[in-house]
Design a protein around this motif. Structure first.
Motif, PDB file in Angstrom:
ATOM      1  N   GLY A 192       0.828  -1.215   0.000  1.00 57.32           N
ATOM      2  CA  GLY A 192       0.000   0.000   0.000  1.00 57.32           C
ATOM      3  C   GLY A 192       0.851   1.249   0.000  1.00 57.32           C
ATOM      4  N   GLY A 193       1.946   1.233   0.809  1.00 59.48           N
ATOM      5  CA  GLY A 193       2.832   2.394   0.839  1.00 59.48           C
ATOM      6  C   GLY A 193       3.494   2.645  -0.506  1.00 59.48           C
ATOM      7  N   CYS A 198       3.938   5.949  -5.358  1.00 62.27           N
ATOM      8  CA  CYS A 198       3.932   6.097  -6.826  1.00 62.27           C
ATOM      9  C   CYS A 198       2.908   7.124  -7.277  1.00 62.27           C
ATOM     10  N   ILE A 199       1.720   7.095  -6.637  1.00 63.97           N
ATOM     11  CA  ILE A 199       0.683   8.063  -7.018  1.00 63.97           C
ATOM     12  C   ILE A 199       1.140   9.492  -6.719  1.00 63.97           C
ATOM     13  N   ILE A 200       1.749   9.683  -5.525  1.00 67.73           N
ATOM     14  CA  ILE A 200       2.219  11.025  -5.160  1.00 67.73           C
ATOM     15  C   ILE A 200       3.303  11.502  -6.124  1.00 67.73           C
ATOM     16  N   MET A 201       4.246  10.609  -6.479  1.00 66.88           N
ATOM     17  CA  MET A 201       5.314  10.999  -7.418  1.00 66.88           C
ATOM     18  C   MET A 201       4.729  11.347  -8.786  1.00 66.88           C
ATOM     19  N   TYR A 202       3.722  10.595  -9.208  1.00 65.59           N
ATOM     20  CA  TYR A 202       3.087  10.872 -10.514  1.00 65.59           C
ATOM     21  C   TYR A 202       2.424  12.249 -10.502  1.00 65.59           C
TER      22      TYR A 202
END
Length: 209
Positions: A192-193, A198-202
């Protein structure tokens, strides 16, 4: 079941003490009391054997060993009492025959006097031989009882170790299950982390470039 086992074990020690007292000073009342306690003890053991069948599998084997040891000790005490009773009856018969012989009157011209005395002496000698034989049996029985008590102590020590191992294995299984459960939880937290990172970096790359 535990309370009944403790009661039966206490009763067993009382019977053993009474039999020892009976050997030093014979008493018909004490003999009857011992027989009554043995009957009660046999009844308690039968109830314990029925309870063992209803015990959980984790405790059934250890409970069965304890009840079997109790039954074994009870059987030996019963055998010791029967041997003592036979010796006592033989002693009473010997005393009765001796008193009867001493109280019998013989006439000076009785031709059967010597024959009767010889027969009585032979009978008395046979009784003495039988009495010595019973003494040997009792001595051998006491030695066997001592050996059995030592073996019982050894078996109880082994039994305690088996129970400790069983408890340890049960605890180890519980710990392993907790570890596996925690590992699974940690795995999902890591996944989950990673997904959230990955979503935050995207989003950062998308809106800042």
């Amino acid at each position: 079941m535990e309370s009944l086992y403790q009661k039966a074990n206490k009763l067993l020690m009382e019977v053993e003490s009474h039999i020892s007292s009976l050997g030093h000073s014979y008493s018909p009342q004490l003999e009857q009391e011992i027989e009554g306690k043995l009957e009660e003890l046999f009844s308690d053991i039968q109830r314990l054997e029925q309870m063992v069948a209803k015990e959980p599998p984790s405790r059934k084997q250890s409970a069965k060993l304890r009840v079997e040891q109790l039954s074994y000790d009870c059987q030996h005490l019963h055998s010791t009492l029967r041997t003592f009773q036979q010796k006592q009856r033989l002693k009473e018969k010997e005393e009765h025959d001796r008193n009867e012989l001493l109280s019998r009157r013989f006439t000076a011209n009785d031709p059967d006097t010597s024959i009767m005395i010889d027969h009585a002496l032979q009978h008395n000698q046979s009784l003495q031989n039988a009495n010595r034989g019973l003494d040997d049996i009792l001595t051998s029985g006491r030695n066997i009882m001592g050996s059995l008590r030592n073996q019982a102590g050894t078996l109880k020590g082994v039994q305690r170790r088996i129970i400790d191992i069983g408890n340890t294995l049960g605890l180890s299984n519980t710990v392993m299950r907790l570890i596996n459960r925690r590992s699974t939880q940690d795995k999902w937290i890591v996944f989950g982390g990673m997904i959230v990172t990955c979503i935050i970096m995207y989003l950062v790359v998308r809106y800042l470039t």
